[in-house]
Write a protein that holds these residues in place. Structure first.
Motif, PDB file in Angstrom:
ATOM      1  N   PRO A 126      10.039 -15.442 -14.235  1.00 27.93           N
ATOM      2  CA  PRO A 126       8.816 -15.247 -13.390  1.00 27.93           C
ATOM      3  C   PRO A 126       8.326 -13.781 -13.268  1.00 27.93           C
ATOM      4  N   LEU A 127       8.860 -12.967 -14.354  1.00 31.68           N
ATOM      5  CA  LEU A 127       8.365 -11.668 -14.289  1.00 31.68           C
ATOM      6  C   LEU A 127       7.081 -11.231 -14.239  1.00 31.68           C
ATOM      7  N   TRP A 128       6.549 -10.370 -13.378  1.00 29.59           N
ATOM      8  CA  TRP A 128       5.273 -10.104 -13.361  1.00 29.59           C
ATOM      9  C   TRP A 128       5.031  -8.637 -13.654  1.00 29.59           C
ATOM     10  N   PHE A 129       3.910  -8.021 -14.281  1.00 30.64           N
ATOM     11  CA  PHE A 129       3.621  -6.696 -14.527  1.00 30.64           C
ATOM     12  C   PHE A 129       2.217  -6.463 -14.544  1.00 30.64           C
ATOM     13  N   GLY A 130       1.897  -5.176 -13.898  1.00 25.47           N
ATOM     14  CA  GLY A 130       0.504  -4.810 -13.735  1.00 25.47           C
ATOM     15  C   GLY A 130       0.505  -3.476 -13.633  1.00 25.47           C
ATOM     16  N   VAL A 131      -0.960  -2.803 -13.278  1.00 18.98           N
ATOM     17  CA  VAL A 131      -1.027  -1.352 -13.284  1.00 18.98           C
ATOM     18  C   VAL A 131      -2.387  -1.260 -12.416  1.00 18.98           C
ATOM     19  N   LEU A 132      -2.078  -0.223 -11.492  1.00 15.86           N
ATOM     20  CA  LEU A 132      -3.146   0.301 -10.554  1.00 15.86           C
ATOM     21  C   LEU A 132      -3.783   1.450 -11.195  1.00 15.86           C
ATOM     22  N   GLU A 133      -4.863   1.567 -11.359  1.00 18.26           N
ATOM     23  CA  GLU A 133      -5.730   2.798 -11.964  1.00 18.26           C
ATOM     24  C   GLU A 133      -6.139   3.461 -10.479  1.00 18.26           C
ATOM     25  N   GLN A 179       0.803  -1.123  -0.061  1.00 11.91           N
ATOM     26  CA  GLN A 179      -0.002   0.027  -0.187  1.00 11.91           C
ATOM     27  C   GLN A 179       0.937   1.186  -0.064  1.00 11.91           C
ATOM     28  N   GLU A 180       1.809   1.301   0.700  1.00  9.22           N
ATOM     29  CA  GLU A 180       2.792   2.573   0.946  1.00  9.22           C
ATOM     30  C   GLU A 180       3.551   2.550  -0.574  1.00  9.22           C
ATOM     31  N   GLY A 181       3.873   1.531  -1.009  1.00  9.00           N
ATOM     32  CA  GLY A 181       4.591   1.635  -2.495  1.00  9.00           C
ATOM     33  C   GLY A 181       3.737   2.239  -3.669  1.00  9.00           C
ATOM     34  N   LEU A 182       2.341   1.654  -3.558  1.00  9.98           N
ATOM     35  CA  LEU A 182       1.639   1.976  -4.790  1.00  9.98           C
ATOM     36  C   LEU A 182       1.018   3.435  -4.713  1.00  9.98           C
ATOM     37  N   ASN A 183       1.687   4.445  -3.699  1.00 11.93           N
ATOM     38  CA  ASN A 183       1.658   5.712  -3.777  1.00 11.93           C
ATOM     39  C   ASN A 183       2.721   6.424  -4.953  1.00 11.93           C
ATOM     40  N   SER A 184       3.497   5.498  -5.131  1.00 16.31           N
ATOM     41  CA  SER A 184       4.533   6.145  -6.385  1.00 16.31           C
ATOM     42  C   SER A 184       4.007   5.788  -7.572  1.00 16.31           C
ATOM     43  N   ASP A 185       4.918   6.524  -8.726  1.00 16.31           N
ATOM     44  CA  ASP A 185       4.654   6.075  -9.903  1.00 16.31           C
ATOM     45  C   ASP A 185       4.636   4.766 -10.501  1.00 16.31           C
ATOM     46  N   PHE A 186       5.798   3.911  -9.781  1.00 14.87           N
ATOM     47  CA  PHE A 186       6.100   2.853  -9.939  1.00 14.87           C
ATOM     48  C   PHE A 186       6.343   2.053  -8.625  1.00 14.87           C
ATOM     49  N   LEU A 187       6.019   0.921  -8.767  1.00 13.18           N
ATOM     50  CA  LEU A 187       6.457  -0.115  -7.776  1.00 13.18           C
ATOM     51  C   LEU A 187       7.046  -1.168  -8.163  1.00 13.18           C
ATOM     52  N   GLU A 208      -3.454  -8.271  -6.219  1.00 17.88           N
ATOM     53  CA  GLU A 208      -4.926  -8.280  -6.832  1.00 17.88           C
ATOM     54  C   GLU A 208      -5.802  -7.962  -5.735  1.00 17.88           C
ATOM     55  N   GLN A 209      -5.430  -8.324  -4.548  1.00 20.82           N
ATOM     56  CA  GLN A 209      -6.327  -7.818  -3.365  1.00 20.82           C
ATOM     57  C   GLN A 209      -6.201  -6.347  -3.498  1.00 20.82           C
ATOM     58  N   SER A 210      -5.190  -5.439  -3.607  1.00 22.79           N
ATOM     59  CA  SER A 210      -4.988  -4.193  -3.558  1.00 22.79           C
ATOM     60  C   SER A 210      -5.423  -3.497  -4.832  1.00 22.79           C
ATOM     61  N   GLY A 211      -6.219  -4.130  -5.671  1.00 26.73           N
ATOM     62  CA  GLY A 211      -6.772  -3.510  -6.937  1.00 26.73           C
ATOM     63  C   GLY A 211      -6.012  -3.491  -8.127  1.00 26.73           C
ATOM     64  N   VAL A 212      -4.932  -4.062  -8.059  1.00 24.54           N
ATOM     65  CA  VAL A 212      -3.917  -4.070  -9.159  1.00 24.54           C
ATOM     66  C   VAL A 212      -4.407  -4.946 -10.526  1.00 24.54           C
ATOM     67  N   ARG A 213      -4.139  -4.706 -11.669  1.00 21.16           N
ATOM     68  CA  ARG A 213      -4.782  -5.334 -12.639  1.00 21.16           C
ATOM     69  C   ARG A 213      -3.269  -6.009 -13.252  1.00 21.16           C
ATOM     70  N   GLN A 214      -3.509  -7.323 -13.378  1.00 21.48           N
ATOM     71  CA  GLN A 214      -2.191  -8.005 -13.916  1.00 21.48           C
ATOM     72  C   GLN A 214      -2.248  -7.868 -15.410  1.00 21.48           C
ATOM     73  N   VAL A 215      -1.330  -7.378 -15.965  1.00 23.56           N
ATOM     74  CA  VAL A 215      -0.879  -7.293 -17.399  1.00 23.56           C
ATOM     75  C   VAL A 215      -0.526  -8.500 -17.885  1.00 23.56           C
ATOM     76  N   PHE A 216       0.562  -9.123 -17.393  1.00 29.27           N
ATOM     77  CA  PHE A 216       1.165 -10.434 -17.709  1.00 29.27           C
ATOM     78  C   PHE A 216       2.001 -10.864 -16.528  1.00 29.27           C
ATOM     79  N   HIS A 217       2.372 -12.306 -16.470  1.00 26.63           N
ATOM     80  CA  HIS A 217       3.076 -12.949 -15.494  1.00 26.63           C
ATOM     81  C   HIS A 217       3.756 -14.213 -16.476  1.00 26.63           C
ATOM     82  N   LYS A 218       5.218 -13.895 -16.297  1.00 21.19           N
ATOM     83  CA  LYS A 218       6.046 -15.045 -16.827  1.00 21.19           C
ATOM     84  C   LYS A 218       6.420 -14.801 -18.226  1.00 21.19           C
TER      85      LYS A 218
END
Length: 404
Positions: free
Chosen positions: A280-287, A235-243, A262-272
């Motif tokens: 294992p790289l994971w990437f997502g976005v929080l609107e 939650q602290e990290g999601l206040n930045s432009d990137f985490l 996911e529980q924090s509302g982040v949408r997964q764009v891809f995983h692996k």
């Protein structure tokens, strides 16, 4: 799994350039211009002397010699008051405007001044118009483009903007990038690891990589493999432009990061992603409610994997955010210095050292014990890409490399 190229495309599609902000030139270094600029005046604004000497008419030097009457002395910052006629000259200092009628400057070393007669004897050899001077508007004309949108601002661009009347500029700012290392096994670098523990090298390594990418790091320390603690740190990290999260994105029992995101509302764009190291790289976005998204990368915990994924993918995302016109890593063909054997079921990005010989890039893949062998990267300034499969590459073969 996605290919690396598919991952690049999804990152570029997801990450939006930051809204432009106005900055003074003192605060615009290493930013990217959001709007092009034009010059508000001619550069130079007048015919300009390039050295100390005498402003002359080149037609007075048919045999390379002349004795001329001195009319005045022109200093930088002053304005000439006397137009030159044939047989006349004015002493001039570097940077000063030439008087009307002058079309060249003779450097002081070729001149003998007679103070009493207010004359100067010049022996300079053949003289042509334009010598030792810079004509008005020969660099830029008023209204001409200076820098285009997407230009990365180094000291020379900052100086050019100041010269051409842009004391403030619209730029895309550098992002804030939070760093969160995860894992019960981690201790701070200043601590002595106990049984089963390792030092948290990824945080400081990523901190430096973020700085090299001209972004602003925000280290958050270590999140333990416990949901409440991890959740509060996320939650602290999601206040930045990137985490950036290091570790916890594989398939282990305590790899909690994807679920907590996911529980924090982040949408997964891809995983692996289909690469080695870094699968294992994971990437997502929080609107976010303020309209400014947070972009999240879950990086593998092994340090070489984390380093490679940052250089390939996170740096691409940061450059896209900052408005670079070509954010993806640039491929450089390089010739193998020695034979190399590659094996594996994924494309391999091998730590490597690139040198230049006679203008050609020469690459030496470095020995490594795997993605946990951070020491193998100490001599590296690039990664070399080797295709899937059990293949032997002979010295002289050209491969693609990505400079760090």
């Amino acid at each position: 799994m996605l290919s690396a190229q598919e991952a690049f495309q999804l990152i570029l599609k997801t990450v939006k350039p930051a809204p432009p902000v106005q900055r003074s030139l003192f605060d615009a270094w290493h930013c990217v211009l959001a709007e092009g600029t034009v010059s508000d005046l001619n550069i130079p604004p007048f015919d300009k002397a390039l050295m100390d000497g005498f402003a002359v008419k080149s037609s007075d030097f048919r045999d390379g010699k002349a004795t001329l009457q001195i009319q005045e002395t022109i200093y930088a910052g002053s304005v000439p008051t006397i137009a030159l006629q044939s047989g006349q000259t004015s002493q001039i200092m570097t940077g000063a405007p030439l008087p009307e009628g002058a079309d060249a400057v003779v450097q002081i070393e070729h001149c003998q001044i007679d103070e009493a007669a207010r004359s100067v004897k010049i022996d300079t050899g053949p003289m042509s118009p334009g010598k030792n001077m810079l004509p008005q508007s020969s660099v830029l004309e008023a209204g001409a483009p200076v820098l285009a949108a997407g230009t990365f601002l180094r000291p020379q661009e900052i100086g050019a903007l100041a010269e051409t009347g842009s004391p403030t500029v619209m730029v895309r700012p550098a992002p804030t990038v939070a760093i969160l290392a995860t894992g019960d096994e981690l201790v701070a670098p200043e601590e002595s690891p106990q049984a089963g523990q390792i030092r948290n090298s990824n945080e400081v390594m990523l901190h430096t990589q973020i700085q090299q990418a001209d972004a602003l790091p925000r280290p958050l320390g270590i999140a333990r493999d416990e949901r409440d603690h991890l959740r509060s740190k996320i939650q602290e990290g999601l206040n930045s432009d990137f985490l950036l999260l290091s570790g916890g994105v594989s398939a282990g029992e305590r790899d909690l990061v994807p679920d907590e995101l996911e529980q924090s509302g982040v949408r997964q764009v891809f995983h692996k992603v289909n690469l080695k190291p870094g699968k294992p790289l994971w990437f997502g976005v929080l609107e976010r409610a303020d309209g400014n998204p947070c972009y999240i990368f879950g990086l593998p915990g092994n340090p070489v994997s984390s380093m490679v994924c940052f250089e390939l993918f996170v740096r691409t995302a940061i450059r896209q955010f900052m408005g670079f016109p070509s954010p993806k890593p640039q491929i450089l063909p390089a010739r193998l210095c020695n034979d190399f054997h590659s094996s594996g079921n994924r494309p391999t990005y091998q730590p490597a050292q690139v040198k230049w010989e006679a203008g050609e890039a020469i690459v030496s893949p470095l020995k490594t014990m795997g993605s946990a062998d951070l020491h193998s990267t100490v001599q590296a300034n690039a990664v070399a890409l080797f295709a899937t499969g059990n293949q032997h590459y002979q010295a002289g073969f050209k491969v693609d490399v990505f400079l760090w």
